[in-house]
Design a protein around this motif. Structure first.
Motif, PDB file in Angstrom:
ATOM      1  N   SER A   1       1.616  12.445   0.567  1.00 46.09           N
ATOM      2  CA  SER A   1       0.371  12.449  -0.205  1.00 46.09           C
ATOM      3  C   SER A   1       0.111  11.070  -0.802  1.00 46.09           C
ATOM      4  O   SER A   1      -1.039  10.630  -0.889  1.00 46.09           O
ATOM      5  CB  SER A   1       0.420  13.517  -1.300  1.00 46.09           C
ATOM      6  N   GLU A   2       1.175  10.377  -1.192  1.00 50.25           N
ATOM      7  CA  GLU A   2       1.000   9.008  -1.694  1.00 50.25           C
ATOM      8  C   GLU A   2       0.495   8.091  -0.577  1.00 50.25           C
ATOM      9  O   GLU A   2      -0.390   7.257  -0.801  1.00 50.25           O
ATOM     10  CB  GLU A   2       2.326   8.479  -2.259  1.00 50.25           C
ATOM     11  N   VAL A   3       1.048   8.240   0.606  1.00 44.25           N
ATOM     12  CA  VAL A   3       0.600   7.432   1.736  1.00 44.25           C
ATOM     13  C   VAL A   3      -0.859   7.756   2.059  1.00 44.25           C
ATOM     14  O   VAL A   3      -1.666   6.853   2.332  1.00 44.25           O
ATOM     15  CB  VAL A   3       1.502   7.688   2.970  1.00 44.25           C
TER      16      VAL A   3
ATOM     17  N   LYS B   1      -3.156   8.765   0.011  1.00 47.11           N
ATOM     18  CA  LYS B   1      -4.014   8.129  -1.006  1.00 47.11           C
ATOM     19  C   LYS B   1      -4.211   6.642  -0.698  1.00 47.11           C
ATOM     20  O   LYS B   1      -5.290   6.108  -0.870  1.00 47.11           O
ATOM     21  CB  LYS B   1      -3.400   8.293  -2.396  1.00 47.11           C
ATOM     22  N   ARG B   2      -3.144   5.998  -0.232  1.00 49.16           N
ATOM     23  CA  ARG B   2      -3.249   4.577   0.103  1.00 49.16           C
ATOM     24  C   ARG B   2      -4.185   4.356   1.282  1.00 49.16           C
ATOM     25  O   ARG B   2      -4.859   3.338   1.365  1.00 49.16           O
ATOM     26  CB  ARG B   2      -1.869   4.020   0.449  1.00 49.16           C
ATOM     27  N   VAL B   3      -4.229   5.279   2.202  1.00 45.33           N
ATOM     28  CA  VAL B   3      -5.104   5.143   3.365  1.00 45.33           C
ATOM     29  C   VAL B   3      -6.537   5.533   2.999  1.00 45.33           C
ATOM     30  O   VAL B   3      -7.498   4.909   3.454  1.00 45.33           O
ATOM     31  CB  VAL B   3      -4.575   6.002   4.539  1.00 45.33           C
ATOM     32  N   GLU B   4      -6.701   6.561   2.180  1.00 44.99           N
ATOM     33  CA  GLU B   4      -8.043   7.046   1.834  1.00 44.99           C
ATOM     34  C   GLU B   4      -8.846   6.023   1.044  1.00 44.99           C
ATOM     35  O   GLU B   4     -10.053   5.886   1.257  1.00 44.99           O
ATOM     36  CB  GLU B   4      -7.946   8.338   1.011  1.00 44.99           C
ATOM     37  N   HIS B   5      -8.203   5.354   0.126  1.00 45.38           N
ATOM     38  CA  HIS B   5      -8.948   4.409  -0.722  1.00 45.38           C
ATOM     39  C   HIS B   5      -9.598   3.292   0.093  1.00 45.38           C
ATOM     40  O   HIS B   5     -10.813   3.067  -0.022  1.00 45.38           O
ATOM     41  CB  HIS B   5      -8.031   3.848  -1.818  1.00 45.38           C
ATOM     42  N   PRO B   6      -8.843   2.548   0.927  1.00 43.88           N
ATOM     43  CA  PRO B   6      -9.509   1.508   1.709  1.00 43.88           C
ATOM     44  C   PRO B   6     -10.541   2.076   2.695  1.00 43.88           C
ATOM     45  O   PRO B   6     -11.590   1.471   2.928  1.00 43.88           O
ATOM     46  CB  PRO B   6      -8.377   0.823   2.476  1.00 43.88           C
TER      47      PRO B   6
END
Length: 113
Positions: A85-87, A89-94
């Motif tokens: 889920s952390e990964v 979030k990192r992909v969703e933001h950009p």
């Protein structure tokens, strides 16, 4: 008093017949010792058969061990999912930023036309 002497034997015979019928009826209501012993034997056999179908202590211990292993595996899976889920979030933001930029450019292009 003469009445009792005259019909006493007859009344006593009727009372004894009623008592005999009552005792005979009770015999049908209560279980005899032989019938009770036979029923007890059948019940013990049924309990023995049911006990044979139960799992053994070793198989229950093995099952408990497997459950503990599964509990550990589930905890590891939950930790992996939290990490994913952390990964995500990192992909969703950009990706969201790129999408907003693309939409803004398409709006500018439409206004310019």
């Amino acid at each position: 008093m003469d009445y009792i002497k005259e019909y006493g034997a007859f009344l006593l015979a009727i009372v004894q017949a009623v008592m005999g019928w009552f005792m005979w009826s009770l015999r049908k209501e209560f279980v005899t010792g032989k019938d009770c012993a036979a029923c007890r034997l059948v019940c013990r056999k049924e309990v023995a058969v049911a006990m044979e179908k139960l799992p053994s202590i070793k198989s229950m211990a093995d099952l408990a061990t497997e459950l503990e292993g599964l509990r550990g595996d589930l905890k590891a899976q939950a930790a992996d999912i939290r990490g994913l889920s952390e990964v995500l979030k990192r992909v969703e933001h950009p990706l969201g930023l790129l999408l907003e930029n693309q939409l803004a450019e398409s709006r500018r292009d439409r206004r310019g036309e």
